[in-house]
Design an enzyme around this catalytic site. Structure first.
Site, PDB file in Angstrom:
ATOM      1  N   HIS A 173       0.836  -1.201   0.000  1.00  0.00           N
ATOM      2  CA  HIS A 173       0.000   0.000   0.000  1.00  0.00           C
ATOM      3  C   HIS A 173       0.870   1.249   0.000  1.00  0.00           C
ATOM      4  CE1 HIS A 173      -2.785  -3.104   1.610  1.00  0.00           C
ATOM      5  NE2 HIS A 173      -3.608  -2.494   0.776  1.00  0.00           N
ATOM      6  N   HIS A 188      -4.756  -5.818  -6.305  1.00  0.00           N
ATOM      7  CA  HIS A 188      -4.661  -7.026  -5.494  1.00  0.00           C
ATOM      8  C   HIS A 188      -6.042  -7.456  -5.017  1.00  0.00           C
ATOM      9  CE1 HIS A 188      -4.175  -3.679  -2.627  1.00  0.00           C
ATOM     10  NE2 HIS A 188      -4.715  -4.475  -1.731  1.00  0.00           N
ATOM     11  N   CYS A 221     -13.210  -6.157   6.584  1.00  0.00           N
ATOM     12  CA  CYS A 221     -12.508  -6.210   5.302  1.00  0.00           C
ATOM     13  C   CYS A 221     -11.226  -6.996   5.515  1.00  0.00           C
ATOM     14  CB  CYS A 221     -12.118  -4.814   4.827  1.00  0.00           C
ATOM     15  SG  CYS A 221     -13.490  -3.702   4.548  1.00  0.00           S
ATOM     16  N   HIS A 235      -7.838  -9.433   3.257  1.00  0.00           N
ATOM     17  CA  HIS A 235      -7.195  -9.970   2.063  1.00  0.00           C
ATOM     18  C   HIS A 235      -7.093 -11.489   2.187  1.00  0.00           C
ATOM     19  CE1 HIS A 235      -5.635  -5.830   2.562  1.00  0.00           C
ATOM     20  NE2 HIS A 235      -5.715  -5.792   1.240  1.00  0.00           N
ATOM     21  N   GLU A 242     -10.875 -10.510  13.718  1.00  0.00           N
ATOM     22  CA  GLU A 242     -11.193  -9.104  13.973  1.00  0.00           C
ATOM     23  C   GLU A 242     -12.329  -8.905  14.961  1.00  0.00           C
ATOM     24  OE1 GLU A 242     -11.693  -6.477  10.685  1.00  0.00           O
ATOM     25  OE2 GLU A 242      -9.934  -7.241   9.626  1.00  0.00           O
ATOM     26  N   TYR A 300     -12.535  -1.343  -6.848  1.00  0.00           N
ATOM     27  CA  TYR A 300     -12.414   0.085  -6.594  1.00  0.00           C
ATOM     28  C   TYR A 300     -10.943   0.492  -6.485  1.00  0.00           C
ATOM     29  CZ  TYR A 300     -10.971  -0.497  -1.764  1.00  0.00           C
ATOM     30  OH  TYR A 300     -10.246  -0.813  -0.642  1.00  0.00           O
ATOM     31  N   GLU A 359      -5.510   2.490  -2.283  1.00  0.00           N
ATOM     32  CA  GLU A 359      -6.063   1.142  -2.281  1.00  0.00           C
ATOM     33  C   GLU A 359      -6.482   0.849  -3.711  1.00  0.00           C
ATOM     34  OE1 GLU A 359      -6.134  -1.353  -0.483  1.00  0.00           O
ATOM     35  OE2 GLU A 359      -6.434  -0.892   1.619  1.00  0.00           O
ATOM     36  N   GLU A 403      -8.168  -2.526  -5.446  1.00  0.00           N
ATOM     37  CA  GLU A 403      -8.572  -3.892  -5.116  1.00  0.00           C
ATOM     38  C   GLU A 403      -9.729  -4.412  -5.959  1.00  0.00           C
ATOM     39  OE1 GLU A 403      -7.437  -3.851  -0.377  1.00  0.00           O
ATOM     40  OE2 GLU A 403      -9.534  -3.506  -0.919  1.00  0.00           O
ATOM     41  N   TRP A 413     -14.520   2.913   0.001  1.00  0.00           N
ATOM     42  CA  TRP A 413     -15.059   1.668  -0.566  1.00  0.00           C
ATOM     43  C   TRP A 413     -16.451   1.394  -0.033  1.00  0.00           C
ATOM     44  CZ3 TRP A 413     -10.849   1.793   2.726  1.00  0.00           C
ATOM     45  CH2 TRP A 413     -11.031   1.228   3.999  1.00  0.00           C
TER      46      TRP A 413
END
Length: 190
Positions: A23, A30, A65, A67, A85, A102, A112, A114, A159
């Site tokens: 980032h 990604h 959110c 990855h 989380e 986005y 960002e 992604e 986002w």
């Protein structure tokens, strides 16, 4: 070190990179995911990102959110991050926006970029936020939250604004949104 999956324009994995190094002002495309968790009354679980996060610290956003790890499909990645989380297990997940993508830039130039499939989840328990990831949580009625976001009256992550616009098109009742086919996911997320 957490890795992210780098993508080509068709959503095919073309490599990996360390999450902490990816980032910046020229963030490569990604793979990511977003989730929107609801209770039986249609209230959305909002989270405020931890204040020390590199991207959008302290900003209110959707429930969770993250990855997918290299070789990890999107749905199992969502389940893993919900435990890490928010301390939430056994969440009933549905794919609702398989092809969401986005690009957003912070004031400091960090970007960002992604392909970010979006999932809806139904939860019955209360979250136990991990302070390394989540600063605060709030339950809000979707029917109030979405119109406020779309009107610019409720500040959230960039986002989240874009996702809420697409989710609102699915209908005002989040528990009745149609599910999408996993065949529409980016190939790296399937």
């Amino acid at each position: 070190m957490e890795q992210v999956v780098l993508l080509d324009e068709s959503g095919v994995a073309i490599g990996t990179a360390d999450k902490l190094s990816v980032h910046h002002a020229s963030t490569p495309l990604h793979l990511a995911f977003s989730s929107y968790l609801f209770d039986g009354a249609g209230r959305l679980l909002l989270t405020r990102r931890a204040l020390h996060k590199k991207t959008w610290p302290g900003v209110w956003t959707n429930s969770c959110c993250g990855h997918p790890a290299p070789g990890e499909a999107a749905a199992p990645a969502v389940r893993r991050r919900l435990v890490e989380e928010l301390g939430l297990e056994d969440v009933d997940l549905d794919l609702v926006l398989p092809a969401f993508r986005y690009r957003a830039e912070m004031e400091n130039g960090v970007v960002e970029n992604e392909m970010c499939p979006v999932f809806r989840g139904l939860v019955t328990g209360e979250p136990r936020p991990n302070p390394d990831e989540v600063d605060a949580v709030e339950w809000v009625p979707w029917a109030e939250f979405a119109p406020a976001v779309l009107a610019g009256a409720r500040p959230v992550s960039p986002w989240c604004v874009l996702q809420v616009a697409e989710l609102w098109e699915l209908g005002s009742d989040p528990l009745a949104w149609p599910t999408a086919s996993a065949a529409a996911l980016p190939p790296a997320a399937a």
